[in-house]
Design a protein around this motif. Structure first.
Motif, mmCIF file in Angstrom:
data_model
loop_
_atom_site.group_PDB
_atom_site.id
_atom_site.type_symbol
_atom_site.label_atom_id
_atom_site.label_comp_id
_atom_site.label_asym_id
_atom_site.label_seq_id
_atom_site.Cartn_x
_atom_site.Cartn_y
_atom_site.Cartn_z
ATOM 1 N N ASP A 159 20.121 43.916 23.098
ATOM 2 C CA ASP A 159 20.664 44.496 21.876
ATOM 3 C C ASP A 159 19.992 43.862 20.668
ATOM 4 O O ASP A 159 19.883 42.633 20.579
ATOM 5 C CB ASP A 159 22.174 44.242 21.791
ATOM 6 C CG ASP A 159 22.948 44.986 22.862
ATOM 7 O OD1 ASP A 159 22.552 46.122 23.178
ATOM 8 O OD2 ASP A 159 23.934 44.438 23.360
ATOM 9 N N LEU B 163 20.773 39.993 20.029
ATOM 10 C CA LEU B 163 22.112 39.433 20.261
ATOM 11 C C LEU B 163 22.111 38.462 21.434
ATOM 12 O O LEU B 163 22.887 37.505 21.445
ATOM 13 C CB LEU B 163 23.127 40.547 20.501
ATOM 14 C CG LEU B 163 23.661 41.245 19.259
ATOM 15 C CD1 LEU B 163 24.671 42.323 19.646
ATOM 16 C CD2 LEU B 163 24.278 40.278 18.280
ATOM 17 N N ASP B 164 21.230 38.691 22.408
ATOM 18 C CA ASP B 164 21.129 37.737 23.521
ATOM 19 C C ASP B 164 20.699 36.365 23.012
ATOM 20 O O ASP B 164 21.182 35.337 23.495
ATOM 21 C CB ASP B 164 20.139 38.241 24.577
ATOM 22 C CG ASP B 164 20.677 39.426 25.353
ATOM 23 O OD1 ASP B 164 21.918 39.551 25.465
ATOM 24 O OD2 ASP B 164 19.872 40.227 25.842
ATOM 25 N N ARG C 265 23.726 34.755 21.504
ATOM 26 C CA ARG C 265 24.671 34.260 22.518
ATOM 27 C C ARG C 265 24.306 32.859 22.993
ATOM 28 O O ARG C 265 25.193 32.089 23.388
ATOM 29 C CB ARG C 265 24.672 35.191 23.728
ATOM 30 C CG ARG C 265 25.561 36.353 23.587
ATOM 31 C CD ARG C 265 25.674 37.138 24.894
ATOM 32 N NE ARG C 265 26.327 38.400 24.617
ATOM 33 C CZ ARG C 265 25.698 39.522 24.308
ATOM 34 N NH1 ARG C 265 24.392 39.563 24.283
ATOM 35 N NH2 ARG C 265 26.379 40.608 24.044
ATOM 36 N N ASP C 266 23.028 32.543 22.972
ATOM 37 C CA ASP C 266 22.563 31.240 23.447
ATOM 38 C C ASP C 266 22.760 30.133 22.416
ATOM 39 O O ASP C 266 22.459 28.983 22.702
ATOM 40 C CB ASP C 266 21.080 31.316 23.822
ATOM 41 C CG ASP C 266 20.822 32.248 24.987
ATOM 42 O OD1 ASP C 266 21.765 32.490 25.769
ATOM 43 O OD2 ASP C 266 19.689 32.739 25.101
ATOM 44 N N ARG D 123 29.590 37.790 14.995
ATOM 45 C CA ARG D 123 30.755 37.668 15.896
ATOM 46 C C ARG D 123 31.257 39.043 16.318
ATOM 47 O O ARG D 123 31.566 39.280 17.484
ATOM 48 C CB ARG D 123 31.897 36.916 15.211
ATOM 49 C CG ARG D 123 31.754 35.432 15.154
ATOM 50 C CD ARG D 123 33.029 34.809 14.608
ATOM 51 N NE ARG D 123 32.805 33.498 14.041
ATOM 52 C CZ ARG D 123 32.706 32.377 14.742
ATOM 53 N NH1 ARG D 123 32.808 32.428 16.037
ATOM 54 N NH2 ARG D 123 32.494 31.230 14.147
ATOM 55 N N GLU D 124 31.367 39.953 15.346
ATOM 56 C CA GLU D 124 31.844 41.308 15.649
ATOM 57 C C GLU D 124 30.882 42.028 16.597
ATOM 58 O O GLU D 124 31.319 42.718 17.518
ATOM 59 C CB GLU D 124 32.023 42.098 14.352
ATOM 60 C CG GLU D 124 33.185 41.603 13.518
ATOM 61 C CD GLU D 124 33.243 42.232 12.142
ATOM 62 O OE1 GLU D 124 32.366 43.048 11.776
ATOM 63 O OE2 GLU D 124 34.186 41.880 11.387
ATOM 64 N N LEU E 27 28.824 40.634 18.754
ATOM 65 C CA LEU E 27 28.931 40.010 20.072
ATOM 66 C C LEU E 27 30.169 40.505 20.809
ATOM 67 O O LEU E 27 30.111 40.789 22.004
ATOM 68 C CB LEU E 27 28.958 38.483 19.941
ATOM 69 C CG LEU E 27 27.659 37.810 19.555
ATOM 70 C CD1 LEU E 27 27.895 36.344 19.224
ATOM 71 C CD2 LEU E 27 26.631 37.950 20.652
ATOM 72 N N ALA E 28 31.283 40.606 20.098
ATOM 73 C CA ALA E 28 32.524 41.074 20.717
ATOM 74 C C ALA E 28 32.383 42.527 21.180
ATOM 75 O O ALA E 28 32.858 42.896 22.248
ATOM 76 C CB ALA E 28 33.690 40.927 19.740
ATOM 77 N N SER F 188 29.655 44.053 22.058
ATOM 78 C CA SER F 188 28.657 44.230 23.118
ATOM 79 C C SER F 188 29.091 43.635 24.452
ATOM 80 O O SER F 188 28.439 43.824 25.461
ATOM 81 C CB SER F 188 27.319 43.620 22.699
ATOM 82 O OG SER F 188 27.400 42.208 22.702
ATOM 83 N N SER F 189 30.212 42.915 24.468
ATOM 84 C CA SER F 189 30.675 42.288 25.709
ATOM 85 C C SER F 189 31.356 43.264 26.621
ATOM 86 O O SER F 189 31.921 44.215 26.289
ATOM 87 C CB SER F 189 31.626 41.142 25.400
ATOM 88 O OG SER F 189 30.940 40.136 24.721
#
Length: 57
Positions: A2, A24-25, A28-29, A50-51, A53-54, A56-57
């Motif tokens: 993403d 986004l990956d 995440r790291d 944050r939004e 990431l949330a 895309s989970s």
């Protein structure tokens, strides 16, 4: 992979690119509090990340 979400300001996008964060990956790291220390990355950019990431989970 993403891409970074739209809505990030140009300073935040540049700061993330300099830190070799392009997706986004990559975000995440990382610790978002550490990203906040980058010049150009502010609370709004962290909220947008944050939004994204949330979502895309």
């Amino acid at each position: 992979m993403d891409p970074l979400p739209p809505g990030l300001g140009k300073p935040a996008t540049r700061a993330l690119a300099l830190a070799r964060i392009a997706t986004l990956d990559d975000v995440r790291d990382r610790d978002l509090d550490d990203l906040l220390q980058l010049h150009g990355v502010g609370p709004k950019a962290i909220r947008i990340l944050r939004e994204a990431l949330a979502a895309s989970s």
